[in-house]
Design an enzyme around this catalytic site. Structure first.
Site, PDB file in Angstrom:
ATOM      1  N   GLY A  51      32.579  23.311 -10.753  1.00  0.00           N
ATOM      2  CA  GLY A  51      32.461  22.803  -9.470  1.00  0.00           C
ATOM      3  C   GLY A  51      32.141  21.198  -9.443  1.00  0.00           C
ATOM      4  O   GLY A  51      31.463  20.817 -10.298  1.00  0.00           O
ATOM      5  N   CYS A  78      31.620  24.205 -17.603  1.00  0.00           N
ATOM      6  CA  CYS A  78      31.103  22.976 -16.886  1.00  0.00           C
ATOM      7  C   CYS A  78      30.042  23.324 -15.693  1.00  0.00           C
ATOM      8  O   CYS A  78      29.051  23.554 -16.386  1.00  0.00           O
ATOM      9  CB  CYS A  78      32.492  22.420 -16.163  1.00  0.00           C
ATOM     10  SG  CYS A  78      32.294  20.654 -15.872  1.00  0.00           S
ATOM     11  N   TYR A  79      30.246  23.346 -14.588  1.00  0.00           N
ATOM     12  CA  TYR A  79      28.872  23.646 -13.717  1.00  0.00           C
ATOM     13  C   TYR A  79      28.547  24.925 -14.016  1.00  0.00           C
ATOM     14  O   TYR A  79      27.239  25.412 -13.913  1.00  0.00           O
ATOM     15  CB  TYR A  79      29.520  23.661 -12.430  1.00  0.00           C
ATOM     16  CG  TYR A  79      28.359  23.920 -11.213  1.00  0.00           C
ATOM     17  CD1 TYR A  79      27.354  23.009 -10.852  1.00  0.00           C
ATOM     18  CD2 TYR A  79      28.291  25.109 -10.804  1.00  0.00           C
ATOM     19  CE1 TYR A  79      26.378  23.117 -10.019  1.00  0.00           C
ATOM     20  CE2 TYR A  79      27.259  25.561  -9.873  1.00  0.00           C
ATOM     21  CZ  TYR A  79      26.365  24.575  -9.548  1.00  0.00           C
ATOM     22  OH  TYR A  79      25.141  24.800  -8.570  1.00  0.00           O
ATOM     23  N   HIS A 165      36.933  21.927 -20.226  1.00  0.00           N
ATOM     24  CA  HIS A 165      37.707  22.768 -19.503  1.00  0.00           C
ATOM     25  C   HIS A 165      38.866  23.632 -20.327  1.00  0.00           C
ATOM     26  O   HIS A 165      39.752  23.048 -20.547  1.00  0.00           O
ATOM     27  CB  HIS A 165      38.293  22.088 -18.187  1.00  0.00           C
ATOM     28  CG  HIS A 165      37.315  21.442 -17.275  1.00  0.00           C
ATOM     29  ND1 HIS A 165      37.205  22.653 -16.012  1.00  0.00           N
ATOM     30  CD2 HIS A 165      36.456  20.731 -17.130  1.00  0.00           C
ATOM     31  CE1 HIS A 165      36.122  21.985 -15.244  1.00  0.00           C
ATOM     32  NE2 HIS A 165      35.742  20.715 -15.935  1.00  0.00           N
ATOM     33  N   GLU A 167      40.710  25.947 -19.400  1.00  0.00           N
ATOM     34  CA  GLU A 167      41.707  26.178 -18.500  1.00  0.00           C
ATOM     35  C   GLU A 167      42.949  25.172 -18.514  1.00  0.00           C
ATOM     36  O   GLU A 167      44.054  25.534 -18.072  1.00  0.00           O
ATOM     37  CB  GLU A 167      41.442  26.652 -17.154  1.00  0.00           C
ATOM     38  CG  GLU A 167      40.850  25.767 -16.270  1.00  0.00           C
ATOM     39  CD  GLU A 167      39.369  25.362 -16.673  1.00  0.00           C
ATOM     40  OE1 GLU A 167      38.883  25.503 -17.655  1.00  0.00           O
ATOM     41  OE2 GLU A 167      38.733  24.558 -15.763  1.00  0.00           O
ATOM     42  N   GLY A 220      64.022  35.127   4.459  1.00  0.00           N
ATOM     43  CA  GLY A 220      65.112  34.570   3.624  1.00  0.00           C
ATOM     44  C   GLY A 220      64.264  34.119   2.102  1.00  0.00           C
ATOM     45  O   GLY A 220      65.126  33.947   1.336  1.00  0.00           O
ATOM     46  N   ASP A 223      58.565  35.329  -1.077  1.00  0.00           N
ATOM     47  CA  ASP A 223      57.572  36.136  -0.718  1.00  0.00           C
ATOM     48  C   ASP A 223      58.112  37.329   0.213  1.00  0.00           C
ATOM     49  O   ASP A 223      57.463  38.517  -0.073  1.00  0.00           O
ATOM     50  CB  ASP A 223      56.453  35.351  -0.209  1.00  0.00           C
ATOM     51  CG  ASP A 223      56.104  34.067  -1.168  1.00  0.00           C
ATOM     52  OD1 ASP A 223      56.548  34.270  -2.075  1.00  0.00           O
ATOM     53  OD2 ASP A 223      55.596  33.046  -0.617  1.00  0.00           O
ATOM     54  N   SER A 224      58.666  37.086   1.602  1.00  0.00           N
ATOM     55  CA  SER A 224      58.948  38.030   2.409  1.00  0.00           C
ATOM     56  C   SER A 224      59.959  39.211   1.754  1.00  0.00           C
ATOM     57  O   SER A 224      59.697  40.255   1.969  1.00  0.00           O
ATOM     58  CB  SER A 224      59.101  37.676   3.884  1.00  0.00           C
ATOM     59  OG  SER A 224      60.399  36.933   3.561  1.00  0.00           O
ATOM     60  N   SER A 225      60.593  38.844   1.078  1.00  0.00           N
ATOM     61  CA  SER A 225      61.769  39.608   0.281  1.00  0.00           C
ATOM     62  C   SER A 225      61.259  40.461  -0.457  1.00  0.00           C
ATOM     63  O   SER A 225      61.235  41.650  -0.645  1.00  0.00           O
ATOM     64  CB  SER A 225      62.684  38.786  -0.438  1.00  0.00           C
ATOM     65  OG  SER A 225      63.548  37.888   0.522  1.00  0.00           O
ATOM     66  N   LYS A 365      52.352  32.947  -7.323  1.00  0.00           N
ATOM     67  CA  LYS A 365      54.008  32.582  -6.880  1.00  0.00           C
ATOM     68  C   LYS A 365      54.798  33.191  -7.977  1.00  0.00           C
ATOM     69  O   LYS A 365      55.635  34.053  -7.731  1.00  0.00           O
ATOM     70  CB  LYS A 365      54.116  31.310  -6.451  1.00  0.00           C
ATOM     71  CG  LYS A 365      55.449  31.175  -6.076  1.00  0.00           C
ATOM     72  CD  LYS A 365      55.784  31.345  -4.662  1.00  0.00           C
ATOM     73  CE  LYS A 365      57.038  30.974  -4.129  1.00  0.00           C
ATOM     74  NZ  LYS A 365      56.948  31.124  -2.730  1.00  0.00           N
TER      75      LYS A 365
END
Ligand code: XMP
Length: 509
Positions: A51, A78-79, A165, A167, A220, A223-225, A365
Site C-alpha cells: 500500500g 511490502c506495507y 513484490h 506478484e 453483444g 460479459d453480458s453474453s 475478465k
C-alpha cells in the site's frame, strides 16, 4: 480459500490473480474486515497487501491485531510486511529515499518460500520505509544491497514477510514464492476451476431465483453474453434477454450475436429495432456529451418499455465483474451476495424495482472468457474487443447520419478483417476506425477528389485505465489504408492515431 487484505496497493488484483492462476480461490477484503468474519470465511492463508502509506502516518490502514492469533499462515508484502513487523514488536524506519525498480536479492536463510531457488536473483522493489528491527522469533531470510531486511519469517507461526513484490512479473521467482506459500505453507488444494465455479454459480442462481423471471440487457459483448448464458443454464426459459439495436452497431453485430446465443445456445432474446428512434434523436447533434446523454436516456426508455411487457419479472441480470466490485469498494462476500438489491447500475432506473443478479461478480475478465468457453460460447464472441455502449456515435466526429454510418462501417470492417488476418486481434485491447469531420483533397485516377478522412485507432492495454498506441507494422498500415481508400466509398485519406492514454482517451469522443 486465500484472503488478500487490501491495504491500498495498486497490485491487489494482481495478487488475487496470481493465486487464482494456481487454481486456488482468492478473495480481496477491506482492511476493516472483522476477525470474526475472517474466521467464518475460514481461509487457509492470508496475504497482507502492499500500500502507499507509511506505517507511522495518521490513518494508515490497519487490521484487527487478533488476526495474528488465528493460527492462520500470513504473508505480508511490502506495507503488509511493515504492518506485521510494527504490530508484532519490531521497528520500521521512515524512508529518506525510495527504492524503486530492480534489486538483487540474496537468500540468507532456508525458507519454504524460497524452496528450489538459486541463492541470489533479481526482484522488483517499490518502497520507502524499511524494517530495521525484527519482532521476537523472526529471522531475516533475504537481503538486498539497500535493504538488509528484505524478507523475514517466523517459522513456528508460519508468518512471512517480503519487501519485494512477488506478484509483478519482473520479480524472478515471484510466482514461485506465491505458489510455495499456497501449497507448502498453507496446504491449499487445487480446486478452484471454471468448471467448479460454473457448477456452483448455477446452483446458487437456481436457489435464488427459483421459478421467477430474470430480465437482462445484452450488449453483444463478452460479459453480458457470458452472464446471460450462465443464468440461462440455471433457469432456462425464465431468462428474458433484450438486445436494443440502436442503429449505431458495426456490420453484422446483431446477426453474429443472434447466431452465437440464439442458434447455438438457445437463449431467448428479444431484438428491438430502435434504429429510427436513436438516429432521429441524434439528428444534428455534434457535442460528444450530448450524444452520450441522448443515447443513454433513450436506451433506458426503450429497455424499460420492453421489460415492462415481461410480466412478473423480479430480477435484473448484469455482467458486473470483480474489478467493478472492488473499485466501487462495496464490501461483499459469500454466496448470498450474488443477489443485491437494485442500485442503479448501468443507469437503469430505480423505479424498475428489480433485484440484481450478478453471477460474474467474483471473476476477472480472463476468467470470464474461460467461463464462456466452458459454457460453449463461440470463440469470436468470447474474444471480442470491447465496444462502447454509445457505439459508432462516438466514433463519428460531428453529425451522425445514415450515410456517415455506412462510410464508417465499411472502413471499420476492412480494418478489423486485416487486423484479424495479421493475427493481432486478440493482442490489441481495441482496434477501430474513426470518421473525421473534415474532407481533404486527393487525386484518384487523374481526377481530383474531395472526400472523407478515416483515422485508425489501435491500442494495447490491460484494463483501459491506461493504454499505449499499438505499434502496428507499416506494411499492415499500408494494406489497411489501401483497402479502405479503394474499397470503401467516399474516403480518400487514412491517418494513424499515435496518442497514448493518458493524455488521450481510447475513444475519440
Ligand atoms: P476511454 O475512451 O475513456 O475508454 O479511454 C475506455 C474504455 O471504455 C470504453 N467506453 C465505453 N464503454 N460505454 C461503454 O460501455 C461507454 O459509454 C463507453 N465509453 C468508452 C472504451 O471503448 C474503452 O474500452
Amino acid at each position: 480459500m486465500i484472503i488478500v487484505i487490501d491495504f491500498g496497493s495498486q497490485f491487489n488484483q494482481l495478487i488475487a490473480r496470481r493465486v487464482r492462476e494456481n487454481n486456488v480461490y482468492c478473495q480481496i477484503e477491506p482492511s476493516n474486515i472483522s476477525v470474526d468474519k475472517i474466521r467464518d470465511l475460514n481461509p487457509l492463508g492470508i496475504i497482507l497487501s502492499g500500500g502507499p502509506s507509511s506505517i507511522y502516518e495518521d490513518n494508515s490502514p490497519s487490521i484487527d491485531k487478533s488476526l495474528f492469533d488465528l493460527g492462520i499462515p500470513i504473508l505480508g508484502i511490502c506495507y503488509g510486511m511493515h504492518y506485521m513487523v510494527h504490530t508484532l514488536g519490531g521497528k520500521i524506519k521512515k524512508a529518506t529515499k525510495r527504492e524503486y525498480g530492480f534489486a538483487n536479492l540474496t537468500i540468507k536463510d532456508p525458507n519454504p518460500l524460497f524452496k528450489d531457488m538459486d541463492s541470489g536473483f533479481q526482484c522488483w522493489m517499490s518502497h520507502g520505509d524499511s524494517a530495521i528491527q525484527l519482532p521476537p522469533n523472526f529471522v531475516v531470510t533475504a537481503s538486498t544491497d539497500n535493504t538488509p531486511i528484505a524478507a523475514i519469517a517466523n517459522h513456528d507461526k508460519k508468518f512471512y514477510g517480503l519487501q519485494l513484490h512477488p506478484e509483478v512479473e519482473h520479480s524472478i521467482n515471484g510466482s514461485l514464492m506465491i505458489r510455495h506459500f499456497l501449497f507448502d505453507v498453507c496446504n491449499c488444494q487445487k480446486n478452484w476451476s471454471m468448471k467448479s465455479f460454473c457448477d456452483g454459480a448455477i446452483s446458487q442462481i437456481k436457489a435464488a431465483v427459483g421459478d421467477k423471471k430474470v430480465i437482462m440487457g445484452l450488449s453483444g459483448g463478452v460479459d453480458s453474453s457470458v452472464a446471460a448464458t450462465l443464468i440461462h443454464k440455471a433457469i432456462g426459459k425464465n431468462l428474458f434477454c433484450i438486445f436494443v439495436d440502436n442503429g449505431l452497431l458495426r456490420n453484422n453485430e446483431k446477426e453474429n450475436l443472434e447466431k452465437s446465443l440464439t442458434s447455438n445456445l438457445d437463449l431467448n432474446i428479444r431484438f428491438i429495432d430502435a434504429q429510427d428512434k436513436f438516429l432521429t434523436a441524434l439528428k444534428q447533434v455534434t457535442d460528444p456529451e450530448k450524444k452520450r446523454k441522448i443515447i443513454g436516456n433513450l436506451f433506458i426508455e426503450v429497455f424499460e418499455a420492453e421489460a415492462n411487457k415481461i410480466e412478473g419479472a423480479e430480477f435484473l441480470g448484469q455482467g458486473t465483474l470483480y474489478p467493478d466490485i472492488i473499485e466501487s469498494k462495496s464490501a461483499f462476500g459469500g454466496p448470498t451476495s450474488i443477489i443485491k438489491s437494485h442500485h442503479n447500475v448501468g443507469g437503469l432506473p430505480e423505479k424498475m424495482k428489480l433485484k440484481l443478479i450478478e453471477p460474474l461478480q467474483l471473476l476477472f475478465k480472463d476468467e470470464v472468457r474461460k467461463l464462456g468457453a466452458e459454457l460453449g460460447i463461440n470463440e469470436d464472441l468470447i474474444w471480442r474487443q470491447p465496444f462502447p455502449g454509445p457505439g459508432l456515435a462516438i466514433r463519428i466526429m460531428g453529425e451522425i447520419t445514415p450515410s456517415r454510418l455506412d462510410i464508417l462501417r465499411a472502413a471499420d470492417t476492412i480494418l478489423l478483417e486485416e487486423i484479424r488476418e495479421a493475427g493481432l486481434y486478440r493482442k490489441l485491447w481495441q482496434s477501430f476506425a474513426v470518421l473525421l469531420p473534415i474532407k481533404s483533397v486527393g487525386v484518384m485516377g487523374d481526377k481530383r477528389t474531395f472526400a472523407n478522412c478515416i483515422a485508425i485507432r489501435a491500442v494495447t492495454s490491460n484494463d483501459a485505465m491506461t493504454a499505449d498506441w499499438a505499434k502496428l507494422p507499416h506494411d499492415l498500415l499500408g494494406k489497411i489504408s489501401n483497402r479502405i481508400i479503394n474499397e470503401a466509398e467516399n474516403i480518400n485519406r487514412v491517418v494513424f492515431d499515435i496518442t497514448s492514454k493518458p493524455p488521450g482517451t481510447i475513444e475519440w469522443e
